[in-house]
Design a protein around this motif. Structure first.
Motif, PDB file in Angstrom:
ATOM      1  N   MET A   1      -7.506   4.386   6.119  1.00 18.25           N
ATOM      2  CA  MET A   1      -7.192   3.175   6.136  1.00 18.25           C
ATOM      3  C   MET A   1      -5.668   3.161   4.813  1.00 18.25           C
ATOM      4  SD  MET A   1      -9.178   0.526   3.926  1.00 18.25           S
ATOM      5  CE  MET A   1      -7.919  -0.753   4.053  1.00 18.25           C
ATOM      6  N   ARG A   2      -4.760   2.339   5.077  1.00 17.28           N
ATOM      7  CA  ARG A   2      -3.703   2.069   4.051  1.00 17.28           C
ATOM      8  C   ARG A   2      -4.047   0.960   3.220  1.00 17.28           C
ATOM      9  NH1 ARG A   2       0.552   0.963   8.487  1.00 17.28           N
ATOM     10  NH2 ARG A   2      -1.159  -0.487   8.911  1.00 17.28           N
ATOM     11  N   LEU A   3      -4.066   1.156   1.825  1.00 20.92           N
ATOM     12  CA  LEU A   3      -4.231   0.467   0.661  1.00 20.92           C
ATOM     13  C   LEU A   3      -3.019   0.159   0.016  1.00 20.92           C
ATOM     14  CD1 LEU A   3      -6.408  -1.649  -0.778  1.00 20.92           C
ATOM     15  CD2 LEU A   3      -6.764   0.646  -2.089  1.00 20.92           C
ATOM     16  N   LEU A   4      -2.556  -1.302  -0.348  1.00 17.88           N
ATOM     17  CA  LEU A   4      -1.540  -1.463  -1.076  1.00 17.88           C
ATOM     18  C   LEU A   4      -2.014  -2.175  -2.247  1.00 17.88           C
ATOM     19  CD1 LEU A   4       1.433  -1.851  -1.673  1.00 17.88           C
ATOM     20  CD2 LEU A   4       1.409  -3.909  -0.387  1.00 17.88           C
ATOM     21  N   VAL A   5      -1.847  -1.675  -3.564  1.00 17.50           N
ATOM     22  CA  VAL A   5      -2.521  -2.123  -4.858  1.00 17.50           C
ATOM     23  C   VAL A   5      -1.395  -2.826  -5.563  1.00 17.50           C
ATOM     24  CG1 VAL A   5      -3.568  -1.400  -6.999  1.00 17.50           C
ATOM     25  CG2 VAL A   5      -4.135  -0.131  -4.822  1.00 17.50           C
ATOM     26  N   ALA A  23     -12.655   7.624  -1.222  1.00 17.03           N
ATOM     27  CA  ALA A  23     -13.117   7.294  -0.087  1.00 17.03           C
ATOM     28  C   ALA A  23     -12.341   7.007   1.186  1.00 17.03           C
ATOM     29  CB  ALA A  23     -13.784   5.513  -0.097  1.00 17.03           C
ATOM     30  N   GLY A  24     -11.106   7.751   0.925  1.00 17.25           N
ATOM     31  CA  GLY A  24     -10.385   8.104   2.255  1.00 17.25           C
ATOM     32  C   GLY A  24      -9.193   7.336   2.395  1.00 17.25           C
ATOM     33  N   ALA A  25      -8.989   6.430   1.433  1.00 15.21           N
ATOM     34  CA  ALA A  25      -7.632   5.314   1.747  1.00 15.21           C
ATOM     35  C   ALA A  25      -6.381   6.224   1.270  1.00 15.21           C
ATOM     36  CB  ALA A  25      -7.945   4.209   1.178  1.00 15.21           C
ATOM     37  N   ASP A  47      -3.265  -1.961   5.476  1.00 21.60           N
ATOM     38  CA  ASP A  47      -4.607  -2.948   6.146  1.00 21.60           C
ATOM     39  C   ASP A  47      -5.197  -3.630   5.182  1.00 21.60           C
ATOM     40  OD1 ASP A  47      -4.217  -1.035   8.740  1.00 21.60           O
ATOM     41  OD2 ASP A  47      -4.825   0.517   7.229  1.00 21.60           O
ATOM     42  N   LEU A  48      -4.949  -3.581   4.084  1.00 21.21           N
ATOM     43  CA  LEU A  48      -5.536  -4.160   2.897  1.00 21.21           C
ATOM     44  C   LEU A  48      -4.655  -4.151   1.685  1.00 21.21           C
ATOM     45  CD1 LEU A  48      -8.200  -5.752   2.050  1.00 21.21           C
ATOM     46  CD2 LEU A  48      -9.093  -3.633   1.241  1.00 21.21           C
ATOM     47  N   MET A  49      -4.902  -5.312   0.877  1.00 24.56           N
ATOM     48  CA  MET A  49      -4.111  -5.455  -0.506  1.00 24.56           C
ATOM     49  C   MET A  49      -5.130  -5.656  -1.426  1.00 24.56           C
ATOM     50  SD  MET A  49      -0.404  -7.259  -0.068  1.00 24.56           S
ATOM     51  CE  MET A  49      -1.136  -8.798   0.781  1.00 24.56           C
ATOM     52  N   MET A  50      -5.199  -4.699  -2.498  1.00 24.35           N
ATOM     53  CA  MET A  50      -5.980  -5.031  -3.723  1.00 24.35           C
ATOM     54  C   MET A  50      -5.204  -5.518  -4.664  1.00 24.35           C
ATOM     55  SD  MET A  50      -8.548  -2.257  -5.770  1.00 24.35           S
ATOM     56  CE  MET A  50      -9.439  -1.974  -4.338  1.00 24.35           C
TER      57      MET A  50
END
Length: 455
Positions: A1-5, A23-25, A47-50
């Motif tokens: 998955m794609r994570l934007l911090v 974890a594979g992001a 897919d998600l923003m932290m």
């Protein structure tokens, strides 16, 4: 998955990023909310923003929504008290992750929004044949239509095809056509130019461009309205798209996979789906059998989910008892693999012995799963089913469909969402059917108090 911090990478946030990558992001980073919106506009998908909870989370979400950008947000922060965590949730964050980070918590949050790591588990010969066909056509560039009831694993199959294709190292982008409002879906797919509508303060790259070079999954394609179907058909034929408000076509290089839990040939006959688009999408059809049609997969999948959720909850992976196995195999599984997964998750949490006993396997309403019938009872049930089917003789398909929908809705005490899941149709389709029945003077069960999901 794609994570934007989003936020300054101090020690604790930097550690959280490393855990997410472990974890594979696939992680990208910006420091400000303005830079986050700009990155999403430009096609740097997520897919998600932290997001650091010291930033204006409400402002970030509002800015994204004004430009029709939909990405869930998880807040994080050091030394946060319950009040500040609650403020972040009220601002629109889906979850809150305290820092210093916990690796298992981060992995759980990533898993909750991603299906990236769902393997194809198959032991039944019928399902193995479908996978064999998928592997055969995966290296091609052909469009694929994946059909089957709700919960059978259509998106898992789409990801499997992508991983076996020549585009495996390129993006896999998924769009749920039923979950996004019609007035937002066009911009989501094709993007828009500055000034295309109120709130469009800059150009935004859509999913077609974001997926360029890779695979675009159009989930529940049957729920797309006719106007967008025409635009999609042109995009597939010409390999180019028009952004909303744009005057210049944009070339794209993608492979399209579509899914549907409805009979699209019937939808064509009803005039709700374009025949030429169906031909364009349905170069190869992969029909996934329901779980009751692939009994050889039930125990293999159950064992897989037991191990998965035992690990996720820090519990030992215990075997299923013989009686538990008998009940699993005998159950009809109207919700298919998704229902089985949820049942195994509950069983892992409820069981306390050396084995997972039958009492730990519960239905969605909390009731224990019924014992497996003996041979005599099974024969009696089969005879009853034959009698019921004979009762349908002489009725039209529309009459049988109406009775099935209304009986299912009564069984679900009026809950539209539960009924739609059992019937294998979208909530939008169910509501349209109920509206049609009501207008024809047919009594439609109303939801009971506290059940919700009124039409």
């Amino acid at each position: 998955m794609r994570l934007l911090v989003v936020g300054r990478l101090n020690g604790q946030l930097s550690l959280a990023v490393k855990m997410a990558m472990s974890a594979g992001a696939k992680v990208a980073h910006v420091e400000t909310i303005e830079a986050a919106t700009q990155a999403l506009r430009a096609g740097q998908g997520a897919d998600l923003m932290m997001v650091d909870f010291d930033l204006d989370i409400a402002g970030l979400i509002a800015a994204n929504e004004a430009e029709r950008i939909r990405v869930p947000v998880v807040a994080c922060g050091v030394g946060a008290d319950p009040q500040r965590a609650g403020d972040a949730i009220r601002a629109g964050a889906k979850e809150f992750i305290p820092l210093p980070p916990d690796a298992e918590l981060i992995a759980a949050v990533l898993s909750a929004v991603s299906d990236d790591n769902r393997p194809m588990v198959a032991r039944d010969p019928g399902m193995e044949q479908v996978i064999k066909l998928a592997d055969q056509i995966a290296p091609s560039e052909a469009s694929i239509l994946i059909t089957g009831e709700s919960g059978v694993g259509k998106e898992v199959m789409a990801r499997h095809v992508h991983q076996k294709s020549r585009r495996a190292n390129k993006p896999f982008i998924s769009v749920n056509c039923a979950a996004i409002p019609e007035n937002l879906l066009e911009s989501e797919l094709f993007g828009h130019e500055k000034g295309a509508f109120t709130g469009a303060v800059a150009r935004r790259i859509g999913k077609f461009e974001e997926a360029s070079g890779g695979t675009l999954l159009l989930d529940e394609i049957s729920e797309m309205d006719a106007r967008l179907q025409a635009k999609l058909l042109r995009a597939l034929q010409e390999r180019e798209i028009d952004r909303v408000g744009g005057g210049k076509p944009v070339k794209v290089d993608i492979r399209v996979i579509a899914t549907s839990n409805r009979d699209l040939a019937q939808a064509v006959r009803e005039g709700t789906f374009r025949e030429d688009l169906l031909y364009r999408l349905n170069v190869v059809n992969l029909r996934l059998p329901s779980l009751r049609e692939r009994p050889g997969d039930i125990l293999a999948l159950a064992d897989h989910f037991v191990k998965k959720y035992a690990a996720a909850n820090g519990l030992p992976a215990r075997p299923l008892s013989d009686e538990a196995k008998r009940r699993l195999v005998a159950h009809r599984w109207p919700g298919n693999v998704r229902e089985l997964e949820n049942a195994m998750h509950r069983a892992v949490l409820l069981s306390s012995g050396a084995e997972i006993e039958e009492f730990a396997i519960r239905l969605p309403d909390g009731q224990p799963m019924a014992p497996a019938p003996d041979a005599a009872v099974a024969r009696s049930a089969s005879m009853a089913a034959d009698a019921v089917s004979r009762g349908f003789v002489g009725q039209t398909v529309a009459q049988v469909e109406q009775q099935l929908i209304l009986d299912t809705l009564t069984h679900c005490v009026g809950n539209r969402t539960h009924a739609a899941n059992i019937l294998g149709i979208s909530i939008r389709t169910l509501r349209n059917k109920l509206k049609e029945y009501s207008e024809a003077g047919v009594a439609v069960p109303a939801p009971q108090a506290g059940v919700g999901n009124a039409a």
